[in-house]
Design a protein around this motif. Structure first.
Motif, PDB file in Angstrom:
ATOM      1  N   GLY A   1       0.992  -1.322   0.090  1.00 39.11           N
ATOM      2  CA  GLY A   1      -0.016   0.012  -0.117  1.00 39.11           C
ATOM      3  C   GLY A   1       0.802   1.361  -0.027  1.00 39.11           C
ATOM      4  N   GLU A   2       0.466   2.246   0.931  1.00 42.22           N
ATOM      5  CA  GLU A   2       1.201   3.387   0.851  1.00 42.22           C
ATOM      6  C   GLU A   2       1.988   3.439   2.013  1.00 42.22           C
ATOM      7  N   LEU A   3       3.287   3.897   1.760  1.00 42.01           N
ATOM      8  CA  LEU A   3       4.572   3.823   2.850  1.00 42.01           C
ATOM      9  C   LEU A   3       4.692   5.245   3.209  1.00 42.01           C
ATOM     10  N   SER A   4       4.427   5.557   4.572  1.00 40.27           N
ATOM     11  CA  SER A   4       4.834   6.781   5.069  1.00 40.27           C
ATOM     12  C   SER A   4       6.383   7.139   5.403  1.00 40.27           C
ATOM     13  N   ARG A   5       6.614   8.344   5.590  1.00 38.60           N
ATOM     14  CA  ARG A   5       7.848   8.520   5.856  1.00 38.60           C
ATOM     15  C   ARG A   5       8.367   7.969   7.370  1.00 38.60           C
ATOM     16  N   GLU A   6       7.683   7.648   8.323  1.00 34.86           N
ATOM     17  CA  GLU A   6       7.695   7.008   9.385  1.00 34.86           C
ATOM     18  C   GLU A   6       8.054   5.443   9.007  1.00 34.86           C
ATOM     19  N   GLU A   7       7.186   4.862   8.269  1.00 36.28           N
ATOM     20  CA  GLU A   7       7.293   3.283   7.923  1.00 36.28           C
ATOM     21  C   GLU A   7       9.036   3.306   7.128  1.00 36.28           C
ATOM     22  N   LEU A   8       9.283   4.206   6.053  1.00 39.57           N
ATOM     23  CA  LEU A   8      10.246   4.294   5.343  1.00 39.57           C
ATOM     24  C   LEU A   8      11.589   4.350   6.312  1.00 39.57           C
ATOM     25  N   ALA A   9      11.434   5.140   7.274  1.00 43.81           N
ATOM     26  CA  ALA A   9      12.514   4.986   8.207  1.00 43.81           C
ATOM     27  C   ALA A   9      12.754   3.763   9.060  1.00 43.81           C
TER      28      ALA A   9
ATOM     29  N   THR B   1       6.621   0.135  -9.474  1.00 44.74           N
ATOM     30  CA  THR B   1       5.988   0.553 -10.834  1.00 44.74           C
ATOM     31  C   THR B   1       6.897   1.751 -11.049  1.00 44.74           C
ATOM     32  N   ARG B   2       6.619   2.318 -12.317  1.00 39.01           N
ATOM     33  CA  ARG B   2       7.292   3.500 -12.814  1.00 39.01           C
ATOM     34  C   ARG B   2       6.800   4.604 -11.937  1.00 39.01           C
ATOM     35  N   TYR B   3       5.788   4.750 -11.385  1.00 42.02           N
ATOM     36  CA  TYR B   3       5.434   5.752 -10.457  1.00 42.02           C
ATOM     37  C   TYR B   3       6.122   5.788  -9.176  1.00 42.02           C
ATOM     38  N   VAL B   4       6.196   4.446  -8.611  1.00 36.90           N
ATOM     39  CA  VAL B   4       7.158   4.365  -7.258  1.00 36.90           C
ATOM     40  C   VAL B   4       8.718   4.468  -7.611  1.00 36.90           C
ATOM     41  N   ARG B   5       8.990   3.987  -8.718  1.00 37.73           N
ATOM     42  CA  ARG B   5      10.355   4.224  -8.780  1.00 37.73           C
ATOM     43  C   ARG B   5      10.656   5.622  -9.133  1.00 37.73           C
ATOM     44  N   ASP B   6       9.791   6.653  -9.664  1.00 37.52           N
ATOM     45  CA  ASP B   6      10.190   8.053  -9.948  1.00 37.52           C
ATOM     46  C   ASP B   6      10.058   8.654  -8.451  1.00 37.52           C
ATOM     47  N   LEU B   7       9.258   8.231  -7.683  1.00 37.72           N
ATOM     48  CA  LEU B   7       9.433   8.702  -6.214  1.00 37.72           C
ATOM     49  C   LEU B   7      10.640   8.342  -5.633  1.00 37.72           C
ATOM     50  N   VAL B   8      11.009   7.266  -5.733  1.00 38.09           N
ATOM     51  CA  VAL B   8      12.397   6.675  -5.191  1.00 38.09           C
ATOM     52  C   VAL B   8      13.570   7.714  -5.689  1.00 38.09           C
ATOM     53  N   CYS B   9      13.481   7.893  -7.000  1.00 38.41           N
ATOM     54  CA  CYS B   9      14.404   8.788  -7.662  1.00 38.41           C
ATOM     55  C   CYS B   9      14.184  10.340  -7.023  1.00 38.41           C
ATOM     56  N   ALA B  10      12.827  10.759  -6.846  1.00 37.72           N
ATOM     57  CA  ALA B  10      12.856  12.105  -6.473  1.00 37.72           C
ATOM     58  C   ALA B  10      13.444  12.190  -5.181  1.00 37.72           C
ATOM     59  N   GLY B  11      13.418  11.265  -4.307  1.00 38.40           N
ATOM     60  CA  GLY B  11      13.950  11.324  -3.136  1.00 38.40           C
ATOM     61  C   GLY B  11      15.361  11.444  -2.830  1.00 38.40           C
ATOM     62  N   GLY B  12      15.962  10.976  -4.049  1.00 38.05           N
ATOM     63  CA  GLY B  12      17.511  11.179  -4.107  1.00 38.05           C
ATOM     64  C   GLY B  12      17.898   9.811  -4.026  1.00 38.05           C
TER      65      GLY B  12
ATOM     66  N   LEU C   1       4.725   6.124  -2.014  1.00 34.61           N
ATOM     67  CA  LEU C   1       5.580   6.218  -0.939  1.00 34.61           C
ATOM     68  C   LEU C   1       5.932   7.787  -0.627  1.00 34.61           C
ATOM     69  N   HIS C   2       6.353   8.313   0.546  1.00 32.94           N
ATOM     70  CA  HIS C   2       6.915   9.246   0.730  1.00 32.94           C
ATOM     71  C   HIS C   2       8.335   9.635   0.260  1.00 32.94           C
ATOM     72  N   TYR C   3       8.532  10.400  -0.730  1.00 34.86           N
ATOM     73  CA  TYR C   3       9.584  10.734  -1.318  1.00 34.86           C
ATOM     74  C   TYR C   3      10.717  11.003  -0.297  1.00 34.86           C
ATOM     75  N   ALA C   4      10.402  11.671   0.629  1.00 38.74           N
ATOM     76  CA  ALA C   4      11.433  12.166   1.588  1.00 38.74           C
ATOM     77  C   ALA C   4      11.984  10.893   2.533  1.00 38.74           C
ATOM     78  N   GLY C   5      10.964  10.276   2.560  1.00 43.32           N
ATOM     79  CA  GLY C   5      11.471   8.794   3.367  1.00 43.32           C
ATOM     80  C   GLY C   5      12.056   7.816   2.586  1.00 43.32           C
ATOM     81  N   ALA C   6      12.138   7.923   1.198  1.00 44.85           N
ATOM     82  CA  ALA C   6      12.778   7.371   0.233  1.00 44.85           C
ATOM     83  C   ALA C   6      14.229   7.675   0.276  1.00 44.85           C
ATOM     84  N   ALA C   7      14.590   8.946   0.555  1.00 42.31           N
ATOM     85  CA  ALA C   7      15.756   9.450   0.796  1.00 42.31           C
ATOM     86  C   ALA C   7      16.697   8.693   1.662  1.00 42.31           C
ATOM     87  N   LEU C   8      15.994   8.120   2.710  1.00 36.79           N
ATOM     88  CA  LEU C   8      16.524   7.603   3.751  1.00 36.79           C
ATOM     89  C   LEU C   8      17.328   6.196   3.262  1.00 36.79           C
TER      90      LEU C   8
END
Length: 100
Positions: free
Chosen positions: A17-25, A71-82, A51-58
């Protein structure tokens, strides 16, 4: 939401589902601990819808981290998070495990 499964020398963390910044941490903490133990870690993003792109930065701080099934969308969010240039992306978990 996510769940963690340990198999032999591989730890698979499955996002759902949706992963929050806290879940990604939390995912990043588990992944870092497992990598420190010398285990391969694959984050399965197949069932992640957002997913929260700032969380992906972690995730970029974890050397050798692999992700699969995004998915392409989720991959783009991972990239947007750096984390795009730091996390190896694979089509599925099996491919991520087989990769040298």
């Amino acid at each position: 939401m996510y769940e963690t499964r340990h198999e032999d020398t591989v730890t698979v963390i499955r996002g759902i589902g949706e992963l929050s910044r806290e879940e990604l941490a939390s995912i990043a903490r588990v992944a870092a601990q497992m990598r420190e133990l010398g285990r391969m870690v694959v984050v399965d993003l197949k069932r992640v819808t957002h997913l929260h792109y700032a969380g992906a930065a972690l995730l970029k701080a974890i050397p050798g981290l692999r992700a699969a099934g995004a998915t392409r969308y989720v991959r783009d969010l991972v990239c947007a998070g750096g984390a795009g240039g730091h996390v190896e992306m694979f089509a599925d978990v099996e491919e991520a495990i087989r990769a040298a």
